[in-house]
Write an enzyme that holds these catalytic residues in place. Structure first.
Site, PDB file in Angstrom:
ATOM      1  N   ASP A  20       0.793  -1.230   0.000  1.00  0.00           N
ATOM      2  CA  ASP A  20       0.000   0.000   0.000  1.00  0.00           C
ATOM      3  C   ASP A  20       0.828   1.283   0.000  1.00  0.00           C
ATOM      4  O   ASP A  20       0.280   2.372   0.040  1.00  0.00           O
ATOM      5  CB  ASP A  20      -0.951   0.004   1.225  1.00  0.00           C
ATOM      6  CG  ASP A  20      -2.273   0.644   0.871  1.00  0.00           C
ATOM      7  OD1 ASP A  20      -2.604   0.665  -0.329  1.00  0.00           O
ATOM      8  OD2 ASP A  20      -2.949   1.134   1.786  1.00  0.00           O
ATOM      9  N   HIS A  35      28.323  -1.090 -10.539  1.00  0.00           N
ATOM     10  CA  HIS A  35      27.067  -0.543 -10.012  1.00  0.00           C
ATOM     11  C   HIS A  35      27.048  -0.546  -8.483  1.00  0.00           C
ATOM     12  O   HIS A  35      26.039  -0.872  -7.858  1.00  0.00           O
ATOM     13  CB  HIS A  35      25.858  -1.312 -10.576  1.00  0.00           C
ATOM     14  CG  HIS A  35      25.671  -1.072 -12.039  1.00  0.00           C
ATOM     15  ND1 HIS A  35      24.868  -1.870 -12.825  1.00  0.00           N
ATOM     16  CD2 HIS A  35      26.178  -0.123 -12.862  1.00  0.00           C
ATOM     17  CE1 HIS A  35      24.911  -1.412 -14.073  1.00  0.00           C
ATOM     18  NE2 HIS A  35      25.699  -0.357 -14.120  1.00  0.00           N
ATOM     19  N   ASP A  51      29.899   8.603  -9.423  1.00  0.00           N
ATOM     20  CA  ASP A  51      29.052   8.644 -10.618  1.00  0.00           C
ATOM     21  C   ASP A  51      27.680   9.072 -10.136  1.00  0.00           C
ATOM     22  O   ASP A  51      26.948   8.283  -9.536  1.00  0.00           O
ATOM     23  CB  ASP A  51      29.017   7.256 -11.268  1.00  0.00           C
ATOM     24  CG  ASP A  51      28.231   7.238 -12.580  1.00  0.00           C
ATOM     25  OD1 ASP A  51      27.529   8.228 -12.876  1.00  0.00           O
ATOM     26  OD2 ASP A  51      28.313   6.219 -13.293  1.00  0.00           O
ATOM     27  N   ASP A 104      24.506  12.997 -16.054  1.00  0.00           N
ATOM     28  CA  ASP A 104      25.194  11.731 -15.754  1.00  0.00           C
ATOM     29  C   ASP A 104      26.696  12.012 -15.789  1.00  0.00           C
ATOM     30  O   ASP A 104      27.281  12.106 -16.862  1.00  0.00           O
ATOM     31  CB  ASP A 104      24.773  10.689 -16.808  1.00  0.00           C
ATOM     32  CG  ASP A 104      25.354   9.309 -16.530  1.00  0.00           C
ATOM     33  OD1 ASP A 104      25.991   9.118 -15.480  1.00  0.00           O
ATOM     34  OD2 ASP A 104      25.144   8.413 -17.382  1.00  0.00           O
ATOM     35  N   HIS A 119      32.747  -2.036 -20.133  1.00  0.00           N
ATOM     36  CA  HIS A 119      31.461  -1.441 -20.548  1.00  0.00           C
ATOM     37  C   HIS A 119      31.647  -0.594 -21.802  1.00  0.00           C
ATOM     38  O   HIS A 119      32.777  -0.388 -22.262  1.00  0.00           O
ATOM     39  CB  HIS A 119      30.857  -0.615 -19.404  1.00  0.00           C
ATOM     40  CG  HIS A 119      31.761   0.444 -18.846  1.00  0.00           C
ATOM     41  ND1 HIS A 119      32.020   1.623 -19.495  1.00  0.00           N
ATOM     42  CD2 HIS A 119      32.483   0.490 -17.693  1.00  0.00           C
ATOM     43  CE1 HIS A 119      32.831   2.357 -18.766  1.00  0.00           C
ATOM     44  NE2 HIS A 119      33.147   1.691 -17.664  1.00  0.00           N
ATOM     45  N   HIS A 158      26.409   6.510 -23.989  1.00  0.00           N
ATOM     46  CA  HIS A 158      25.006   6.296 -24.373  1.00  0.00           C
ATOM     47  C   HIS A 158      24.372   7.655 -24.552  1.00  0.00           C
ATOM     48  O   HIS A 158      24.853   8.655 -24.000  1.00  0.00           O
ATOM     49  CB  HIS A 158      24.292   5.500 -23.276  1.00  0.00           C
ATOM     50  CG  HIS A 158      24.503   6.053 -21.893  1.00  0.00           C
ATOM     51  ND1 HIS A 158      23.753   7.085 -21.384  1.00  0.00           N
ATOM     52  CD2 HIS A 158      25.414   5.755 -20.930  1.00  0.00           C
ATOM     53  CE1 HIS A 158      24.180   7.378 -20.163  1.00  0.00           C
ATOM     54  NE2 HIS A 158      25.197   6.602 -19.859  1.00  0.00           N
ATOM     55  N   HIS A 196      19.734   6.315 -19.783  1.00  0.00           N
ATOM     56  CA  HIS A 196      20.164   5.573 -20.970  1.00  0.00           C
ATOM     57  C   HIS A 196      19.097   5.854 -22.010  1.00  0.00           C
ATOM     58  O   HIS A 196      18.103   5.157 -22.109  1.00  0.00           O
ATOM     59  CB  HIS A 196      20.307   4.087 -20.671  1.00  0.00           C
ATOM     60  CG  HIS A 196      21.449   3.808 -19.738  1.00  0.00           C
ATOM     61  ND1 HIS A 196      21.698   2.588 -19.194  1.00  0.00           N
ATOM     62  CD2 HIS A 196      22.428   4.617 -19.255  1.00  0.00           C
ATOM     63  CE1 HIS A 196      22.780   2.645 -18.415  1.00  0.00           C
ATOM     64  NE2 HIS A 196      23.230   3.876 -18.435  1.00  0.00           N
ATOM     65  N   GLU A 214      32.404   7.991 -21.372  1.00  0.00           N
ATOM     66  CA  GLU A 214      32.745   7.499 -20.035  1.00  0.00           C
ATOM     67  C   GLU A 214      33.603   6.239 -20.020  1.00  0.00           C
ATOM     68  O   GLU A 214      33.213   5.216 -19.466  1.00  0.00           O
ATOM     69  CB  GLU A 214      31.453   7.254 -19.241  1.00  0.00           C
ATOM     70  CG  GLU A 214      30.393   6.424 -19.980  1.00  0.00           C
ATOM     71  CD  GLU A 214      29.188   6.115 -19.094  1.00  0.00           C
ATOM     72  OE1 GLU A 214      29.386   5.616 -17.974  1.00  0.00           O
ATOM     73  OE2 GLU A 214      28.053   6.358 -19.533  1.00  0.00           O
ATOM     74  N   TYR A 246      39.386  -0.705 -14.648  1.00  0.00           N
ATOM     75  CA  TYR A 246      39.079  -1.280 -13.333  1.00  0.00           C
ATOM     76  C   TYR A 246      39.945  -2.519 -13.153  1.00  0.00           C
ATOM     77  O   TYR A 246      39.800  -3.489 -13.907  1.00  0.00           O
ATOM     78  CB  TYR A 246      37.591  -1.662 -13.252  1.00  0.00           C
ATOM     79  CG  TYR A 246      36.679  -0.576 -13.814  1.00  0.00           C
ATOM     80  CD1 TYR A 246      36.169   0.432 -12.998  1.00  0.00           C
ATOM     81  CD2 TYR A 246      36.360  -0.547 -15.180  1.00  0.00           C
ATOM     82  CE1 TYR A 246      35.363   1.440 -13.526  1.00  0.00           C
ATOM     83  CE2 TYR A 246      35.564   0.457 -15.715  1.00  0.00           C
ATOM     84  CZ  TYR A 246      35.067   1.445 -14.883  1.00  0.00           C
ATOM     85  OH  TYR A 246      34.272   2.439 -15.417  1.00  0.00           O
ATOM     86  N   ARG A 286      36.888   5.936 -13.630  1.00  0.00           N
ATOM     87  CA  ARG A 286      36.035   6.273 -14.771  1.00  0.00           C
ATOM     88  C   ARG A 286      35.919   7.794 -14.816  1.00  0.00           C
ATOM     89  O   ARG A 286      35.897   8.451 -13.765  1.00  0.00           O
ATOM     90  CB  ARG A 286      34.639   5.641 -14.632  1.00  0.00           C
ATOM     91  CG  ARG A 286      33.694   5.995 -15.772  1.00  0.00           C
ATOM     92  CD  ARG A 286      32.450   5.102 -15.856  1.00  0.00           C
ATOM     93  NE  ARG A 286      31.548   5.195 -14.718  1.00  0.00           N
ATOM     94  CZ  ARG A 286      31.458   4.315 -13.748  1.00  0.00           C
ATOM     95  NH1 ARG A 286      32.214   3.237 -13.761  1.00  0.00           N
ATOM     96  NH2 ARG A 286      30.626   4.484 -12.736  1.00  0.00           N
ATOM     97  N   GLU A 337      33.477  10.589 -16.805  1.00  0.00           N
ATOM     98  CA  GLU A 337      32.261  10.650 -17.647  1.00  0.00           C
ATOM     99  C   GLU A 337      31.795  12.088 -17.818  1.00  0.00           C
ATOM    100  O   GLU A 337      31.500  12.778 -16.840  1.00  0.00           O
ATOM    101  CB  GLU A 337      31.134   9.829 -17.000  1.00  0.00           C
ATOM    102  CG  GLU A 337      29.806   9.912 -17.751  1.00  0.00           C
ATOM    103  CD  GLU A 337      28.734   8.992 -17.175  1.00  0.00           C
ATOM    104  OE1 GLU A 337      28.754   8.723 -15.947  1.00  0.00           O
ATOM    105  OE2 GLU A 337      27.870   8.551 -17.953  1.00  0.00           O
TER     106      GLU A 337
HETATM  107  N1  GLY Z   1      25.333   6.237 -14.229  1.00  0.00           N
HETATM  108  C1  GLY Z   1      24.941   5.335 -15.217  1.00  0.00           C
HETATM  109  C2  GLY Z   1      25.816   5.374 -16.379  1.00  0.00           C
HETATM  110  O1  GLY Z   1      26.853   5.972 -16.337  1.00  0.00           O
HETATM  111  O2  GLY Z   1      25.502   4.873 -17.409  1.00  0.00           O
HETATM  112 MN    MN Z   2      27.209   7.570 -15.003  1.00  0.00          MN
HETATM  113 MN    MN Z   3      26.475   7.047 -18.209  1.00  0.00          MN
END
Ligand code: GLY
Ligand code: MN
Ligand code: MN
Length: 436
Positions: free
Chosen positions: A34, A238, A255, A266, A345, A349, A356, A380, A384, A408, A410
């Site tokens: 609920d 993640h 991030d 992002d 990765h 995107h 995304h 990005e 790692y 990373r 980005e």
């Molecule tokens: N924070 C998600 C990505 O970088 O795609």
């Molecule tokens: Mn990101």
């Molecule tokens: Mn991203």
């Protein structure tokens, strides 16, 4: 002046000709027993209507003589509104959202089929709303049964999301304004995060201060779960627990970005928790930065979408070979995807209403689509080195000193008519700017 939503509807209707397109709002989601999740409108639906309620359906019927844009919405209901908030209702929706006709959502069965009868095709995206999916199929099948008598009706269903993907790839001026705002707030939060980071503090403290700033500046909140990953946690792509105490000598990877007016930022930055990088951290950081800068150079109108990833992959693979973390011939390593042991990765995107974001990447002949002015893409790359790294056969073991380093960088990059603009340039990434 017509609203941006109306302009988008007109643009879509010009494409679908004699078809009818039906769009569903996002459903209300229940968190547990609920308690409702905050409502988040379906991005395609929002893009075309600006209407921000669940249990709604939008219909575009360009061939219809009177009702080209029809909304089905929840009716006003005093008692329900006390519990769950304001509803625009049937009467007001017409003026406020520019609909030619508005019905209560309970009358979908009664009214929707008549907007399909004369259409030659139906555009609809079979999404998460199973019940609506079934209804749409039912309407369509009924119309097929009577097609021979009528001589009109949709002979096929096409996916509406594919059309929207094409449109949403290219941001309009009003969308870019919201994105710049989301990015400005997020940049401020990143710069604040760097100022307050020091050994002994916890990752969640940094997260809390950033997200505090998001709301304080009028953002809806985080665009996605913030990643505040110190030391080896940065190797978990993640990582969102954000509960570790940070130590001197480690890096912090953040991030995080906010959503403002439904548009997302992002941004990732990686910097020392203490004052300076160690030698190994600096070497890998410079490699990622070089990969990122070269990738950004490929974000240009007319350049195929794969080139920026290929550029980043090449710089990183060459660098890893030079450092002895990978062994072999660069082209072969890339072909065999050996770089994925450290860079697993994609390089980026599209970004927009979704983090995304939508956007078809390839042409039917498998060639990559080119960037166009108005695209916004993240760039990005990362490296790692897992603390428990195990090389695949034929690859070298990695010395202890490299392990547990995750980096990373980005940025969000806009494709312009003549090149690109790094929208996130307000967050420094040059070595001398992030060492203290
Ligand atoms: N924070 C998600 C990505 O970088 O795609
Ligand atoms: Mn990101
Ligand atoms: Mn991203």
């Amino acid at each position: 002046m017509s609203s941006p939503y109306q302009q988008r509807r007109e643009q879509l209707m010009a494409q679908i000709g004699s078809a009818t397109a039906v769009f569903a709002s996002a459903p209300l989601a229940v968190m547990h027993n609920d308690v409702e999740h905050p409502f988040r409108q379906d991005s395609d639906f929002y893009y075309l209507t600006g209407f921000n309620e669940p249990q709604a359906v939008a219909v575009l019927a360009p061939h219809h003589e009177e009702h080209r844009f029809v909304l089905f919405v929840r009716p006003k209901d005093k008692e329900k509104e006390i519990w769950s908030g304001y509803r625009v209702g049937v009467d007001e929706a017409k003026d406020r959202y520019g609909a030619d006709q508005v019905y209560p959502i309970a009358e979908l069965d009664e009214h929707l089929p008549k907007y399909l009868e004369k259409a030659d095709q139906l555009y609809y995206h079979f999404g998460h709303d199973e019940e609506l999916n079934h209804r749409i199929l039912r309407y369509w099948q009924r119309l097929l049964v009577t097609y021979t008598k009528r001589g009109t009706g949709p002979v096929a269903i096409a996916d509406s999301h594919l059309l929207l993907q094409q449109m949403r790839r290219v941001k309009t001026a009003d969308e870019l304004e919201l994105m710049r705002h989301a990015i400005a707030i997020s940049a401020k939060a990143h710069n604040h995060a760097r100022d307050i980071t020091q050994p002994g503090r916890y990752e969640y403290e940094i997260q809390a201060e950033m997200e505090h700033l998001f709301r304080l500046e009028g953002a809806m909140g985080p665009a996605y779960p913030s990643i505040v990953a110190s030391g080896p946690n940065a190797c978990i792509l993640h990582y969102i627990e954000n509960n570790r105490q940070m130590k001197a000598g480690e890096l912090l990877l953040i991030d995080a970005g906010c959503a403002y007016g439904y548009y997302n930022a992002d941004i990732t930055r990686t910097f020392p928790v203490g004052e300076r990088f160690t030698d190994e951290q600096r070497i890998l950081y410079e490699l990622v930065l070089e990969a990122q800068l070269q990738a950004i150079e490929k974000v240009q109108p007319g350049r195929p979408f794969n080139e920026f990833h290929d550029a980043a992959t090449r710089v990183i693979t060459e660098g890893l070979v030079e450092l002895g973390l990978l062994a072999g011939e660069v082209d072969t390593l890339i072909e065999e995807k050996k770089h994925k042991a450290f860079f697993m990765h994609g390089t980026g995107h599209f970004l927009g209403l979704d983090v995304h974001d939508s956007g078809t990447l390839r042409n039917p002949d498998k060639t990559w689509k080119p960037f166009e002015p108005g695209n916004v893409v993240t760039v990005e790359p990362g490296i790692y080195v897992a603390p428990d790294y195990e090389p695949v056969e034929g690859q070298p073991q990695v010395d202890e000193r490299w392990r547990g380093i995750g980096i990373r960088i980005e940025d969000d990059v806009l494709v312009t008519a003549t090149g690109h603009e790094v929208l996130t340039a307000a967050v420094p990434k040059a070595l001398k700017e992030i060492e203290r």
